[in-house]
Write a protein that holds these residues in place. Sequence first.
Motif, PDB file in Angstrom:
ATOM      1  N   LEU A   1       0.825  -1.209   0.000  1.00  0.00           N
ATOM      2  CA  LEU A   1       0.000   0.000   0.000  1.00  0.00           C
ATOM      3  C   LEU A   1       0.863   1.264   0.000  1.00  0.00           C
ATOM      4  CD1 LEU A   1      -2.757  -1.051   2.583  1.00  0.00           C
ATOM      5  CD2 LEU A   1      -3.006  -0.845   0.092  1.00  0.00           C
ATOM      6  N   CYS A   2       1.973   1.229   0.721  1.00  0.00           N
ATOM      7  CA  CYS A   2       2.847   2.405   0.785  1.00  0.00           C
ATOM      8  C   CYS A   2       3.557   2.644  -0.537  1.00  0.00           C
ATOM      9  CB  CYS A   2       3.855   2.252   1.918  1.00  0.00           C
ATOM     10  SG  CYS A   2       3.135   2.561   3.549  1.00  0.00           S
ATOM     11  N   PHE A   3       3.975   1.574  -1.213  1.00  0.00           N
ATOM     12  CA  PHE A   3       4.575   1.748  -2.531  1.00  0.00           C
ATOM     13  C   PHE A   3       3.547   2.298  -3.520  1.00  0.00           C
ATOM     14  CE2 PHE A   3       8.191  -1.304  -1.585  1.00  0.00           C
ATOM     15  CZ  PHE A   3       9.184  -0.364  -1.803  1.00  0.00           C
ATOM     16  N   GLU A   4       2.320   1.816  -3.450  1.00  0.00           N
ATOM     17  CA  GLU A   4       1.272   2.339  -4.328  1.00  0.00           C
ATOM     18  C   GLU A   4       1.058   3.823  -4.084  1.00  0.00           C
ATOM     19  OE1 GLU A   4      -1.436  -1.722  -4.905  1.00  0.00           O
ATOM     20  OE2 GLU A   4      -2.023  -0.204  -3.442  1.00  0.00           O
ATOM     21  N   HIS A   5       1.009   4.198  -2.807  1.00  0.00           N
ATOM     22  CA  HIS A   5       0.825   5.612  -2.466  1.00  0.00           C
ATOM     23  C   HIS A   5       2.022   6.440  -2.934  1.00  0.00           C
ATOM     24  CE1 HIS A   5      -0.375   9.137  -0.047  1.00  0.00           C
ATOM     25  NE2 HIS A   5       0.929   9.257   0.172  1.00  0.00           N
ATOM     26  N   GLN A   6       3.224   5.957  -2.687  1.00  0.00           N
ATOM     27  CA  GLN A   6       4.433   6.686  -3.067  1.00  0.00           C
ATOM     28  C   GLN A   6       4.522   6.854  -4.582  1.00  0.00           C
ATOM     29  OE1 GLN A   6       8.365   4.745  -2.783  1.00  0.00           O
ATOM     30  NE2 GLN A   6       8.950   6.393  -1.385  1.00  0.00           N
ATOM     31  N   ASN A   7       4.258   5.796  -5.323  1.00  0.00           N
ATOM     32  CA  ASN A   7       4.326   5.868  -6.782  1.00  0.00           C
ATOM     33  C   ASN A   7       3.286   6.816  -7.346  1.00  0.00           C
ATOM     34  OD1 ASN A   7       6.411   4.077  -6.735  1.00  0.00           O
ATOM     35  ND2 ASN A   7       5.245   2.305  -7.441  1.00  0.00           N
ATOM     36  N   ALA A   8       2.073   6.782  -6.783  1.00  0.00           N
ATOM     37  CA  ALA A   8       1.021   7.700  -7.251  1.00  0.00           C
ATOM     38  C   ALA A   8       1.431   9.152  -7.019  1.00  0.00           C
ATOM     39  CB  ALA A   8      -0.283   7.390  -6.523  1.00  0.00           C
ATOM     40  N   TYR A   9       2.049   9.414  -5.872  1.00  0.00           N
ATOM     41  CA  TYR A   9       2.499  10.782  -5.574  1.00  0.00           C
ATOM     42  C   TYR A   9       3.590  11.214  -6.558  1.00  0.00           C
ATOM     43  CZ  TYR A   9       4.919  14.623  -3.267  1.00  0.00           C
ATOM     44  OH  TYR A   9       5.526  15.821  -3.009  1.00  0.00           O
ATOM     45  N   LEU A  10       4.569  10.354  -6.791  1.00  0.00           N
ATOM     46  CA  LEU A  10       5.675  10.714  -7.686  1.00  0.00           C
ATOM     47  C   LEU A  10       5.193  10.915  -9.124  1.00  0.00           C
ATOM     48  CD1 LEU A  10       8.415   8.281  -6.311  1.00  0.00           C
ATOM     49  CD2 LEU A  10       8.327  10.768  -6.022  1.00  0.00           C
ATOM     50  N   GLU A  11       4.282  10.066  -9.569  1.00  0.00           N
ATOM     51  CA  GLU A  11       3.744  10.212 -10.917  1.00  0.00           C
ATOM     52  C   GLU A  11       2.964  11.513 -11.072  1.00  0.00           C
ATOM     53  OE1 GLU A  11       1.471   6.720 -11.621  1.00  0.00           O
ATOM     54  OE2 GLU A  11       3.224   5.436 -11.979  1.00  0.00           O
ATOM     55  N   ALA A  12       2.218  11.870 -10.029  1.00  0.00           N
ATOM     56  CA  ALA A  12       1.424  13.106 -10.085  1.00  0.00           C
ATOM     57  C   ALA A  12       2.288  14.356 -10.030  1.00  0.00           C
ATOM     58  CB  ALA A  12       0.412  13.118  -8.937  1.00  0.00           C
ATOM     59  N   ASN A  13       3.529  14.206  -9.587  1.00  0.00           N
ATOM     60  CA  ASN A  13       4.397  15.372  -9.421  1.00  0.00           C
ATOM     61  C   ASN A  13       5.630  15.322 -10.315  1.00  0.00           C
ATOM     62  OD1 ASN A  13       3.455  17.111  -6.864  1.00  0.00           O
ATOM     63  ND2 ASN A  13       3.033  14.955  -6.451  1.00  0.00           N
ATOM     64  N   GLN A  14       5.526  14.581 -11.416  1.00  0.00           N
ATOM     65  CA  GLN A  14       6.666  14.498 -12.336  1.00  0.00           C
ATOM     66  C   GLN A  14       7.002  15.856 -12.942  1.00  0.00           C
ATOM     67  OE1 GLN A  14       5.581  11.345 -15.089  1.00  0.00           O
ATOM     68  NE2 GLN A  14       6.826   9.852 -13.953  1.00  0.00           N
ATOM     69  N   SER A  15       5.994  16.696 -13.139  1.00  0.00           N
ATOM     70  CA  SER A  15       6.242  18.031 -13.705  1.00  0.00           C
ATOM     71  C   SER A  15       7.060  18.899 -12.762  1.00  0.00           C
ATOM     72  CB  SER A  15       4.907  18.725 -14.018  1.00  0.00           C
ATOM     73  OG  SER A  15       4.153  18.905 -12.825  1.00  0.00           O
ATOM     74  N   LYS A  16       7.099  18.523 -11.468  1.00  0.00           N
ATOM     75  CA  LYS A  16       7.876  19.275 -10.476  1.00  0.00           C
ATOM     76  C   LYS A  16       9.256  18.650 -10.250  1.00  0.00           C
ATOM     77  CE  LYS A  16       3.643  20.574  -7.994  1.00  0.00           C
ATOM     78  NZ  LYS A  16       2.915  20.488  -6.697  1.00  0.00           N
TER      79      LYS A  16
END
Length: 376
Positions: free
Chosen positions: A341-356
């Motif tokens: 669950l933590c990897f899923e959360h972490q990956n979703a966050y990183l993907e959503a913030n790739q522009s940053k």
Amino acid sequence: MRVGLFGGSFDPVHREHVRLVAAAIRALALDEIVIIPSFVAPHKRNGAVASAENRLEMAEIAFQGIKKAQISDHEIFRGDTSFTYLTAEYFAKAYAGAELYWLVGADMLEDFFSWKLPDRILSCVTLAACGRGNLSCDLHERFRARFHRDFVSVPFCGEEVSSTRIRVAIAFGKKTEDLPEGVRRYIDERGLYTHPAIAPALALEKQERREHSYRVALLAAECAPRYGISQKKAILASALHDCGKYVPLSSPLLCGFSLPDGVPAPVVHQYTGAYLAEHAFGVTDEEVLDAIRYHTSGREDMTPLGKLIFLADMLEEGREFPEVERLRAALKRDLDECLLLCFEHQNAYLEANQSKGCEIYSLTKKAYNWIKSKKS
């Protein structure tokens, strides 16, 4: 003659242990009370942190002001797992004809039903439950229905004290108001519950980062027994996991260090931290070094300790983000479920913030796929 028996790890013995004994002497009109440090408690698979000798000596110091208290080395001398039924039978013979009471915390009373051979315990002693307020009538009824006798209640208005939190505080050099002064002095003189690497490693961190490391250690230490992980290793890895956070690659402390290719900037400190732990602070335990080395990225085939440090770093009580409570709840259920669950959360966050500028490190991708396939 009325005799109380009080067993436990006493790792370390603290003020509430002493207050409980004093309350039991008054409430039960005891003529004597025997304090019995365990060798290995049945519910503590990794054993005590401090040695048997140290725990005996700390108990002697803590209870020296209570005239009716004496310290017994019976369970330690016997060795092996310290099952209560064996100890109760021993003291029933040693105090033949005496009225014996076995002291337990009220919070442990629910667990008594699952203790090994509880009927043999109760054939020797009366259970005395010490705690705040009145125990429920339902519990008394269930106890009588199962054992055909009752326990007695000892009113005790003490504070909740965690030996685990005390050990973490000592490791980080913090004050411990819950310890008798003589016990804390004994601990400090012998360097118990800490590691020589911790103080110099924490000295490299800013104050807020040290407090973060402390909270990581608290969570990791509390969860470690549940998953059969060494609490000593969990505290050490937690204390050192961010020691490379503020050390530049040009520092003489990192002379000889080589950074792997393609490491994102936020991940660099896990590698420098592991290098410092080994080469600057003398940590040789590869499991601890591995947990530090991958605490941000994760990796395939993570060890249980590595999983725990990764999760404690992400979920310590100072962290605030959506879903954190759900992830903390998962940590109490299953280590691998929480990791997924933590990897899923972490990956979703990183993907959503790739522009940053956020990117998913290759090791993190592999770690996620590994735990996902393991849980499928």
